[in-house]
Scaffold this active site. Structure first.
Site, PDB file in Angstrom:
ATOM      1  N   TYR A 198       0.830  -1.208   0.000  1.00 40.96           N
ATOM      2  CA  TYR A 198       0.000   0.000   0.000  1.00 40.96           C
ATOM      3  C   TYR A 198       0.861   1.254   0.000  1.00 40.96           C
ATOM      4  O   TYR A 198       1.919   1.301   0.634  1.00 40.96           O
ATOM      5  CB  TYR A 198      -0.872   0.055   1.251  1.00 40.96           C
ATOM      6  CG  TYR A 198      -2.066  -0.855   1.254  1.00 40.96           C
ATOM      7  CD1 TYR A 198      -3.239  -0.501   0.619  1.00 40.96           C
ATOM      8  CD2 TYR A 198      -2.023  -2.072   1.919  1.00 40.96           C
ATOM      9  CE1 TYR A 198      -4.353  -1.327   0.646  1.00 40.96           C
ATOM     10  CE2 TYR A 198      -3.128  -2.911   1.953  1.00 40.96           C
ATOM     11  CZ  TYR A 198      -4.289  -2.524   1.317  1.00 40.96           C
ATOM     12  OH  TYR A 198      -5.380  -3.349   1.349  1.00 40.96           O
TER      13      TYR A 198
ATOM     14  N   HIS B 212     -10.762  -2.409  -1.450  1.00 44.15           N
ATOM     15  CA  HIS B 212     -11.710  -1.822  -0.498  1.00 44.15           C
ATOM     16  C   HIS B 212     -12.692  -0.937  -1.261  1.00 44.15           C
ATOM     17  O   HIS B 212     -12.278  -0.180  -2.148  1.00 44.15           O
ATOM     18  CB  HIS B 212     -10.969  -0.984   0.534  1.00 44.15           C
ATOM     19  CG  HIS B 212     -10.022  -1.770   1.394  1.00 44.15           C
ATOM     20  ND1 HIS B 212     -10.380  -2.294   2.612  1.00 44.15           N
ATOM     21  CD2 HIS B 212      -8.732  -2.150   1.200  1.00 44.15           C
ATOM     22  CE1 HIS B 212      -9.352  -2.941   3.137  1.00 44.15           C
ATOM     23  NE2 HIS B 212      -8.327  -2.867   2.305  1.00 44.15           N
TER      24      HIS B 212
ATOM     25  N   HIS C 127      -7.604  -8.053  -2.782  1.00 44.82           N
ATOM     26  CA  HIS C 127      -8.893  -7.402  -2.511  1.00 44.82           C
ATOM     27  C   HIS C 127      -8.806  -5.911  -2.802  1.00 44.82           C
ATOM     28  O   HIS C 127      -7.738  -5.312  -2.778  1.00 44.82           O
ATOM     29  CB  HIS C 127      -9.324  -7.620  -1.062  1.00 44.82           C
ATOM     30  CG  HIS C 127      -8.401  -7.000  -0.055  1.00 44.82           C
ATOM     31  ND1 HIS C 127      -7.237  -7.610   0.352  1.00 44.82           N
ATOM     32  CD2 HIS C 127      -8.446  -5.815   0.603  1.00 44.82           C
ATOM     33  CE1 HIS C 127      -6.615  -6.828   1.229  1.00 44.82           C
ATOM     34  NE2 HIS C 127      -7.317  -5.728   1.396  1.00 44.82           N
TER      35      HIS C 127
END
Lengths: 206, 242
Positions: free
Chosen positions: B108, B162, B160
């Site tokens: 991230y 968000h 994934h």
């Protein structure tokens, strides 16, 4: 065979995780990508009413501040009108009534500037005391938590507020009351939110 | 059309409980007392309204919204698209959809992420858009990588994205996660498994959509999002006290 209902099911919630800032407040994550981040100015420059600041901590069951939490605030203006087409009445130009609140990553302290909302008409003609709706997400919170912030200088309105009065345990009601103080001429309301433990904040299923 | 009333009650059996001991962070962050159930008032039925001046039209293109000129992020190029509907199967138009994700290495762009996956100088990892009149939305991005996280010693998050959605009322506010069809990590992820209902988990798995893919360019995954539906006030309307 009997008939079927054709409703869809709501998409289930998942935690916002520790990096919610990347999506919803990238400046806090450490990078600038958008020309404007959303929710940084709740009331706008033209809103009438008392200018106030809300400050607090979100505290976990161990008593530690939650440093990666994000809150969203949703409130009416000083006349008790929400900036929404279904709510009768007008709001001031630039008043959205919605904001995003990020904590200081080192201390967990958060705060936001707004105007104090007015009372809002509730169900069955019962007036609701001035309040700000809060929605809290973080790592470890599986479904965003809803609560309401009421104001300590609204004793009379709070005493007849239909939502406060829904809370069976009188001693829990005070968890929703932000405490008014003056600091350097500014009006500050302190509102600590306790996720768990002694004086756990009242959360609502709305 | 009848005037719209309250939102349908949220089906808490399809949402994760606040406390799940296998998702350790939830232990100290879960309220112990029951939620107080509130009949909707104006405070819950209304919610923020956004417009096209709130963001740039390119904010939904994660392939370009942080890339340096002439460059592109590393990873599998994908389109994520679908509709935002309510439980009455009606589209939710003009509602804000925001996403954030790790890059193709599972890293991230966040000052608190210390995973050793490589940072991608051409990938920010966030996007936003509004649904159109039919509730349709789309993003272009790269498929995020899986990454390890501290829970049990060897837990890995499935790939994934968000997803944050508003709807028309504050009571519809939702944050969730999109997973990818066929990912073997889905079945043993403690965060996925906070959802007690196996069918509800399936609702979070985006499906490969070859018809929406762009040949020789980009794969596509379809992900529909369902927000709470609203009653029609057939017999009474007492919300505002009349």
């Amino acid at each position: 065979m009997r008939q079927k209902l054709e409703y869809l099911k709501e998409t289930p919630s998942q935690t916002a995780g520790p990096f919610v800032h990347i999506g919803l407040a990238p400046g806090a994550a450490g990078f600038d990508i958008y020309d404007q981040e959303l929710g940084t100015d709740i009331a706008g420059p033209n809103a009438t009413g008392e200018r106030i600041r809300i400050e607090g901590l979100v505290i976990d069951g161990i008593g530690s501040p939650v440093k990666d939490v994000m809150l969203e605030a949703w409130q009416a203006n000083a006349a008790g009108i929400y900036a929404h087409p279904e709510h009768p009445g007008e709001v001031e130009e630039g008043f959205r009534g919605w904001g995003r609140v990020i904590t200081d990553f080192d201390t967990g302290e958060w705060g936001f500037d707004t105007v104090k909302p007015g009372p809002v008409m509730g169900r069955n003609g019962q007036m609701m005391a001035p309040h700000i709706n809060l929605w809290i997400v973080a790592r470890g919170i599986n479904v965003g938590l809803n609560t309401r912030l009421y104001f300590s200088d609204e004793d009379v309105a709070n005493a007849t507020d239909p939502v406060i009065n829904l809370i069976e345990w009188e001693r829990r009601r005070k968890t929703l009351i932000a405490q008014r103080v003056e600091r350097d001429g500014a009006i500050i309301y302190r509102f600590d939110i306790r996720l768990q433990g002694d004086d756990e904040t009242v959360f609502f299923d709305i | 059309m009848p005037k719209q009333g309250e939102f349908y009650q949220r089906d808490r059996e399809r949402h994760p409980p606040a406390l799940d001991r296998d998702y350790k962070t939830s232990v100290a962050r879960s309220p112990k007392y029951s939620l107080i159930s509130l009949e909707n008032t104006a405070s819950e039925i209304t919610g923020p309204v956004f417009g096209h001046t709130d963001f740039a039209p390119t904010d939904n293109d994660l392939l370009t919204n942080y890339a340096q000129a002439g460059q592109a992020p590393v990873g599998e190029r994908i389109i994520v698209h679908g509709r935002v509907l309510d439980e009455n199967a009606r589209p939710v138009p003009n509602t804000l959809v925001e996403i954030w994700q790790a890059n193709a290495s599972g890293k991230y762009r966040h000052k608190k992420d210390n995973y050793l996956g490589a940072m991608d100088p051409n990938f920010g990892g966030c996007g936003r858009t509004m649904t159109d009149g039919d509730g349709y939305y789309y993003f272009r991005t790269v498929k995020p990588g899986a990454y390890p996280w501290r829970n049990w010693v060897n837990n890995w998050r499935p790939a994934h994205i968000h997803v944050s959605v508003f709807g028309t009322g504050f009571a519809q506010r939702l944050i969730t996660q999109l997973y990818f069809e066929g990912d073997p990590l889905i079945d043993n992820c403690p965060i996925v498994k906070t959802i007690p209902d196996a069918d509800a988990i399936q609702q979070l798995i985006a499906v490969l959509d070859m018809n929406a893919s762009i040949p020789l360019d980009t794969l596509a995954y379809k992900f529909d999002i369902v927000l709470r539906g609203r009653r029609s006030t057939l017999f009474e309307n007492r919300l505002e006290g009349n």
